[in-house]
Design an enzyme around this catalytic site. Structure first.
Site, mmCIF file in Angstrom:
data_model
loop_
_atom_site.group_PDB
_atom_site.id
_atom_site.type_symbol
_atom_site.label_atom_id
_atom_site.label_comp_id
_atom_site.label_asym_id
_atom_site.label_seq_id
_atom_site.Cartn_x
_atom_site.Cartn_y
_atom_site.Cartn_z
ATOM 1 N N ASN A 9 0.849 -1.291 -0.014
ATOM 2 C CA ASN A 9 0.068 0.190 0.089
ATOM 3 C C ASN A 9 0.886 1.212 -0.015
ATOM 4 O O ASN A 9 1.190 1.664 1.044
ATOM 5 C CB ASN A 9 -0.858 -0.039 1.415
ATOM 6 C CG ASN A 9 -1.767 1.161 1.403
ATOM 7 O OD1 ASN A 9 -1.947 1.939 0.448
ATOM 8 N ND2 ASN A 9 -2.249 1.540 2.560
ATOM 9 N N LYS A 11 0.187 4.200 -0.292
ATOM 10 C CA LYS A 11 -0.476 5.507 0.215
ATOM 11 C C LYS A 11 -0.196 6.802 -0.905
ATOM 12 O O LYS A 11 -0.231 6.415 -1.972
ATOM 13 C CB LYS A 11 0.053 5.960 1.479
ATOM 14 C CG LYS A 11 -0.309 4.713 2.604
ATOM 15 C CD LYS A 11 -0.025 4.996 3.972
ATOM 16 C CE LYS A 11 -0.281 3.667 4.716
ATOM 17 N NZ LYS A 11 -0.276 3.735 6.058
ATOM 18 N N HIS A 95 -9.783 1.735 5.185
ATOM 19 C CA HIS A 95 -8.546 1.852 5.870
ATOM 20 C C HIS A 95 -8.676 3.124 6.920
ATOM 21 O O HIS A 95 -9.662 4.250 6.473
ATOM 22 C CB HIS A 95 -7.627 2.437 4.713
ATOM 23 C CG HIS A 95 -6.251 2.408 5.473
ATOM 24 N ND1 HIS A 95 -5.579 3.330 6.081
ATOM 25 C CD2 HIS A 95 -5.175 1.554 5.200
ATOM 26 C CE1 HIS A 95 -4.484 3.177 6.636
ATOM 27 N NE2 HIS A 95 -4.191 2.055 5.929
ATOM 28 N N GLU A 97 -6.983 5.602 7.809
ATOM 29 C CA GLU A 97 -6.534 6.926 7.190
ATOM 30 C C GLU A 97 -7.856 7.594 6.444
ATOM 31 O O GLU A 97 -8.010 8.845 6.512
ATOM 32 C CB GLU A 97 -5.214 6.863 6.595
ATOM 33 C CG GLU A 97 -4.128 6.543 7.270
ATOM 34 C CD GLU A 97 -3.071 6.023 6.541
ATOM 35 O OE1 GLU A 97 -2.873 6.003 5.318
ATOM 36 O OE2 GLU A 97 -1.908 5.525 7.366
ATOM 37 N N GLU A 167 -5.998 -4.424 10.691
ATOM 38 C CA GLU A 167 -4.953 -3.192 11.101
ATOM 39 C C GLU A 167 -5.193 -2.652 12.191
ATOM 40 O O GLU A 167 -5.956 -1.461 12.222
ATOM 41 C CB GLU A 167 -4.787 -2.719 9.639
ATOM 42 C CG GLU A 167 -4.509 -2.989 8.349
ATOM 43 C CD GLU A 167 -3.711 -2.015 7.494
ATOM 44 O OE1 GLU A 167 -2.582 -2.274 7.163
ATOM 45 O OE2 GLU A 167 -4.401 -1.020 7.089
ATOM 46 N N GLY A 173 1.904 2.630 10.643
ATOM 47 C CA GLY A 173 2.819 3.735 10.755
ATOM 48 C C GLY A 173 3.717 3.976 12.105
ATOM 49 O O GLY A 173 4.291 5.041 12.475
ATOM 50 N N SER A 212 3.034 -1.685 10.472
ATOM 51 C CA SER A 212 4.327 -1.754 10.857
ATOM 52 C C SER A 212 5.111 -2.961 10.740
ATOM 53 O O SER A 212 5.867 -3.606 11.330
ATOM 54 C CB SER A 212 4.702 -1.538 12.283
ATOM 55 O OG SER A 212 4.368 0.142 12.708
HETATM 56 P P1 PGA Z 1 2.491 0.687 8.013
HETATM 57 O O1 PGA Z 1 1.129 0.829 7.000
HETATM 58 O O2 PGA Z 1 3.102 -0.834 7.324
HETATM 59 O O3 PGA Z 1 3.335 1.712 7.151
HETATM 60 O O4 PGA Z 1 2.260 0.716 9.179
HETATM 61 C C1 PGA Z 1 0.122 -0.125 6.611
HETATM 62 C C2 PGA Z 1 -1.181 0.416 6.363
HETATM 63 O O5 PGA Z 1 -1.371 1.580 6.529
HETATM 64 O O6 PGA Z 1 -1.610 -0.264 5.263
#
Ligand code: PGA
Length: 256
Positions: A9, A11, A95, A97, A167, A173, A212
């Site tokens: 992903n 982003k 997601h 976000e 998640e 993150g 992460s």
């Molecule tokens: P990350 O993001 O691996 O940077 O924690 C995962 C995600 O948000 O899909």
């Protein structure tokens, strides 16, 4: 045996130059027997660039979002039809976000799930608790509520050939992932919950982990029986890391 999925992903990261370099390096780093499907979900505008340079059938195009409408006067939106037209086979929805920054609610997520299925695109439904809910031991309740949000409106059959990505919000993150044993316990609980309604769907649905993930923790996560793959953000922006995680997947899960 569920065929593992590794999802990258991106982003809102990347550029044309970076993407061309990334795809070349990724493909050079890997052999032809990945033992998993690799889904790259770049910013939509770069889908076609990736497509031009893809030579391996195990690398599949993904998207990070879809609109709830199929066409019409919806400035700035991308429909499921358009994604299909571009060869997208998987799309991330729900997601956190998008829930936080774009105010997506449960109703939007149900509509997105439905429109993707109708257009033969596999939804990757993100679920997970926040820090406070974790402290209050509400992880299972929150995750089941998020899954029920879909089942109660669209029916259990809609989950056939779908993907659920656990998640935890606090792990996205951050500096550390969730504990692999705890993820396994949760995934097993979710699978059993689905099995109460439909055993076949429970056995075939993909339950992924995201938050992460990196080259250091991928093995411990992937060796859990009910973790069928990974949704990776930051670490997957480096083709070396992504290749490494794919190689770990190859060693950990067997092709069927
Ligand atoms: P990350 O993001 O691996 O940077 O924690 C995962 C995600 O948000 O899909």
């Amino acid at each position: 045996m569920r065929y593992p999925l590794i999802i990258s992903n991106w982003k809102a990261n990347g550029s044309k130059t970076m993407i061309i370099d990334f795809i070349h390096k990724l493909q050079n780093n890997l052999n032809n027997n990945y033992a998993c499907n690799i889904i790259i979900a770049p910013p939509i505008i770069y889908l076609d660039v990736i497509k031009q340079y893809l030579i391996n059938k195990d690398i599949i195009l993904g998207a990070q979002n879809v609109d709830i409408h199929i066409s019409g006067s919806f400035t700035g939106e991308i429909s499921a039809n358009m994604l299909k037209d571009m060869g997208v086979l998987y799309t991330i929805i729900g997601h956190y976000e998008r829930r936080i920054h774009h105010k997506e609610n449960n109703e939007d997520i149900i509509k997105k799930f439905d429109i993707l299925k109708k257009n033969h695109i596999t939804p990757i439904l993100c679920i997970g608790e926040n820090k406070e809910e974790k402290i209050q031991n509400k992880t299972k309740t929150v995750c089941i509520q998020q899954i029920n949000n879909i089942i109660n409106t669209l029916g259990i059959e809609i989950l056939k050939n779908s993907v659920i990505a656990y998640e935890p919000i606090w792990a996205i993150g951050s500096t550390s992932s969730a504990n692999p044993n705890e993820v396994q316990t949760l995934h097993n609980f979710i699978r059993s919950y689905i099995a109460q309604q439909n055993i076949e769907i429970a056995e075939t649905i993909h339950l992924l982990y995201g938050g992460s993930v990196n080259t250091n923790n991928a093995y411990e996560l992937l060796r859990q029986k009910d973790i069928d793959g990974l949704l990776i953000g930051k670490a997957s922006l480096d083709p070396k890391n992504l290749s490494e995680i794919i190689k770990i997947t190859q060693k950990t899960k067997t092709r069927n």
